[in-house]
Motif scaffolding. Sequence first.
Motif, PDB file in Angstrom:
ATOM      1  N   GLN A 150       0.827  -1.201   0.000  1.00  0.00           N
ATOM      2  CA  GLN A 150       0.000   0.000   0.000  1.00  0.00           C
ATOM      3  C   GLN A 150       0.865   1.256   0.000  1.00  0.00           C
ATOM      4  O   GLN A 150       2.091   1.193   0.140  1.00  0.00           O
ATOM      5  CB  GLN A 150      -0.962   0.006   1.178  1.00  0.00           C
ATOM      6  CG  GLN A 150      -0.359  -0.297   2.529  1.00  0.00           C
ATOM      7  CD  GLN A 150      -1.432  -0.502   3.582  1.00  0.00           C
ATOM      8  OE1 GLN A 150      -2.487   0.121   3.554  1.00  0.00           O
ATOM      9  NE2 GLN A 150      -1.186  -1.391   4.526  1.00  0.00           N
ATOM     10  N   ASP A 151       0.193   2.380  -0.148  1.00  0.00           N
ATOM     11  CA  ASP A 151       0.854   3.685  -0.192  1.00  0.00           C
ATOM     12  C   ASP A 151       1.070   4.177   1.235  1.00  0.00           C
ATOM     13  O   ASP A 151       0.121   4.353   1.990  1.00  0.00           O
ATOM     14  CB  ASP A 151      -0.027   4.662  -0.975  1.00  0.00           C
ATOM     15  CG  ASP A 151       0.642   5.998  -1.250  1.00  0.00           C
ATOM     16  OD1 ASP A 151       1.299   6.529  -0.335  1.00  0.00           O
ATOM     17  OD2 ASP A 151       0.476   6.528  -2.365  1.00  0.00           O
ATOM     18  N   PHE A 152       2.340   4.411   1.603  1.00  0.00           N
ATOM     19  CA  PHE A 152       2.678   4.838   2.961  1.00  0.00           C
ATOM     20  C   PHE A 152       3.021   6.332   3.018  1.00  0.00           C
ATOM     21  O   PHE A 152       3.821   6.747   3.859  1.00  0.00           O
ATOM     22  CB  PHE A 152       3.843   4.002   3.490  1.00  0.00           C
ATOM     23  CG  PHE A 152       3.450   2.599   3.880  1.00  0.00           C
ATOM     24  CD1 PHE A 152       2.975   2.324   5.149  1.00  0.00           C
ATOM     25  CD2 PHE A 152       3.540   1.560   2.962  1.00  0.00           C
ATOM     26  CE1 PHE A 152       2.600   1.035   5.508  1.00  0.00           C
ATOM     27  CE2 PHE A 152       3.172   0.271   3.301  1.00  0.00           C
ATOM     28  CZ  PHE A 152       2.696  -0.002   4.581  1.00  0.00           C
ATOM     29  N   PRO A 165       6.057   5.852  -2.869  1.00  0.00           N
ATOM     30  CA  PRO A 165       5.675   5.614  -1.480  1.00  0.00           C
ATOM     31  C   PRO A 165       5.031   4.243  -1.270  1.00  0.00           C
ATOM     32  O   PRO A 165       4.654   3.904  -0.148  1.00  0.00           O
ATOM     33  CB  PRO A 165       4.666   6.729  -1.211  1.00  0.00           C
ATOM     34  CG  PRO A 165       4.004   6.938  -2.534  1.00  0.00           C
ATOM     35  CD  PRO A 165       5.085   6.717  -3.570  1.00  0.00           C
ATOM     36  N   VAL A 166       4.892   3.466  -2.319  1.00  0.00           N
ATOM     37  CA  VAL A 166       4.242   2.156  -2.235  1.00  0.00           C
ATOM     38  C   VAL A 166       5.272   1.102  -1.811  1.00  0.00           C
ATOM     39  O   VAL A 166       6.286   0.902  -2.489  1.00  0.00           O
ATOM     40  CB  VAL A 166       3.593   1.760  -3.572  1.00  0.00           C
ATOM     41  CG1 VAL A 166       2.987   0.356  -3.491  1.00  0.00           C
ATOM     42  CG2 VAL A 166       2.525   2.777  -3.959  1.00  0.00           C
ATOM     43  N   ALA A 189      10.904  -2.433   1.596  1.00  0.00           N
ATOM     44  CA  ALA A 189      11.791  -1.280   1.787  1.00  0.00           C
ATOM     45  C   ALA A 189      11.054  -0.295   2.675  1.00  0.00           C
ATOM     46  O   ALA A 189       9.844  -0.432   2.907  1.00  0.00           O
ATOM     47  CB  ALA A 189      12.164  -0.643   0.451  1.00  0.00           C
ATOM     48  N   PHE A 190      11.775   0.706   3.172  1.00  0.00           N
ATOM     49  CA  PHE A 190      11.174   1.685   4.061  1.00  0.00           C
ATOM     50  C   PHE A 190      11.441   3.094   3.542  1.00  0.00           C
ATOM     51  O   PHE A 190      12.514   3.377   2.997  1.00  0.00           O
ATOM     52  CB  PHE A 190      11.734   1.553   5.476  1.00  0.00           C
ATOM     53  CG  PHE A 190      11.268   0.318   6.201  1.00  0.00           C
ATOM     54  CD1 PHE A 190      10.157   0.356   7.025  1.00  0.00           C
ATOM     55  CD2 PHE A 190      11.943  -0.888   6.044  1.00  0.00           C
ATOM     56  CE1 PHE A 190       9.721  -0.774   7.694  1.00  0.00           C
ATOM     57  CE2 PHE A 190      11.520  -2.027   6.712  1.00  0.00           C
ATOM     58  CZ  PHE A 190      10.404  -1.978   7.536  1.00  0.00           C
ATOM     59  N   GLN A 217      -7.372   4.773   8.259  1.00  0.00           N
ATOM     60  CA  GLN A 217      -7.819   6.024   7.650  1.00  0.00           C
ATOM     61  C   GLN A 217      -6.632   6.890   7.235  1.00  0.00           C
ATOM     62  O   GLN A 217      -6.650   7.531   6.169  1.00  0.00           O
ATOM     63  CB  GLN A 217      -8.698   6.796   8.633  1.00  0.00           C
ATOM     64  CG  GLN A 217      -9.363   8.033   8.040  1.00  0.00           C
ATOM     65  CD  GLN A 217     -10.299   7.696   6.899  1.00  0.00           C
ATOM     66  OE1 GLN A 217     -11.188   6.848   7.045  1.00  0.00           O
ATOM     67  NE2 GLN A 217     -10.116   8.340   5.753  1.00  0.00           N
ATOM     68  N   LEU A 218      -5.574   6.911   8.065  1.00  0.00           N
ATOM     69  CA  LEU A 218      -4.367   7.651   7.695  1.00  0.00           C
ATOM     70  C   LEU A 218      -3.802   7.149   6.367  1.00  0.00           C
ATOM     71  O   LEU A 218      -3.430   7.949   5.493  1.00  0.00           O
ATOM     72  CB  LEU A 218      -3.300   7.495   8.783  1.00  0.00           C
ATOM     73  CG  LEU A 218      -3.497   8.226  10.099  1.00  0.00           C
ATOM     74  CD1 LEU A 218      -2.367   7.861  11.061  1.00  0.00           C
ATOM     75  CD2 LEU A 218      -3.547   9.737   9.885  1.00  0.00           C
ATOM     76  N   LEU A 219      -3.711   5.844   6.234  1.00  0.00           N
ATOM     77  CA  LEU A 219      -3.177   5.253   4.999  1.00  0.00           C
ATOM     78  C   LEU A 219      -4.034   5.627   3.807  1.00  0.00           C
ATOM     79  O   LEU A 219      -3.518   5.918   2.721  1.00  0.00           O
ATOM     80  CB  LEU A 219      -3.086   3.739   5.146  1.00  0.00           C
ATOM     81  CG  LEU A 219      -1.999   3.235   6.109  1.00  0.00           C
ATOM     82  CD1 LEU A 219      -2.261   1.788   6.512  1.00  0.00           C
ATOM     83  CD2 LEU A 219      -0.625   3.360   5.469  1.00  0.00           C
ATOM     84  N   GLN A 220      -5.328   5.639   4.012  1.00  0.00           N
ATOM     85  CA  GLN A 220      -6.238   5.987   2.917  1.00  0.00           C
ATOM     86  C   GLN A 220      -6.111   7.461   2.544  1.00  0.00           C
ATOM     87  O   GLN A 220      -6.132   7.814   1.354  1.00  0.00           O
ATOM     88  CB  GLN A 220      -7.676   5.668   3.313  1.00  0.00           C
ATOM     89  CG  GLN A 220      -8.699   5.948   2.224  1.00  0.00           C
ATOM     90  CD  GLN A 220     -10.108   5.538   2.643  1.00  0.00           C
ATOM     91  OE1 GLN A 220     -10.297   4.622   3.449  1.00  0.00           O
ATOM     92  NE2 GLN A 220     -11.101   6.231   2.116  1.00  0.00           N
TER      93      GLN A 220
END
Length: 265
Positions: A150-152, A165-166, A189-190, A217-220
């Motif tokens: 997912q997108d971080f 960011p994924v 990876a980070f 919700q933050l991730l979304q």
Amino acid sequence: MRIALGLEYDGRAFSGWQSQTGRPTVQDALERALGVIAGESARLHVAGRTDAGVHAALQVAHFDTQVQRPLSAWVRGVNSHLPDSVAVRWAVESEGDFHARFSAFGRSYCYLLLNRPVRPALLSGRVGWHHLPLDVDRMGHAARFLLGTQDFSCFRAAECQAKSPVKEMREATVRRIGELIIFEFAASAFLHHMVRNMVGALVHVGKGAAEPEWVAQLLQDRDRRRAAPTFAPDGLYLCGIDYPDGLGLPDRGRLRADPLPGMTL
């Protein structure tokens, strides 16, 4: 000839891994020590750069040399020229087309958080600290929302230079041993400050300021401004690198046991 090194270091005395003019770094300390043993300059390539104050229980790096030395020289010999806060754990002549950074397919971090009313003294700089009681079950529930690809972006520092960011989060757990709370993360990876920002969000949940679903919700939303503050670097440890079989690395770059057994309280 390419030599791979397994390293550990205490990041408190350094301005991070990467060489910087006028600042002490782990890379500079190691390259100076390698140069003494090799009798020539050595350039290290590392699996992942750590920030100022961040530690490594197991970092992996490599360098190329034409100098013939026994592997013990790259361990005990180099260690004799390093400050006490840095040590080479192992050295191997790498096999195949090994590159410390580009051959890796995953990395692991842990964050050690002392959860008690009084700040640490003996462990100052080696653990994070939060004075309010934290609910580990709530934090563990929230950590499950971090799993998967997912997108971080919400946990990404503004100065992050990653192309995307994924990332794929493969492990995200929270456990308590006495007064110590251990956060463990493994991912493809980070991003810059990603672990410290995730810990900040989980602590926000653990103290009751938000529900576990807030992390989802933050991730979304993908908005760093909506997340919790970045946690201190003190308790952050790089705990290992994932490599494919066939490269000749001890345990494929991972620690075999609990990353810091001597740190449990």
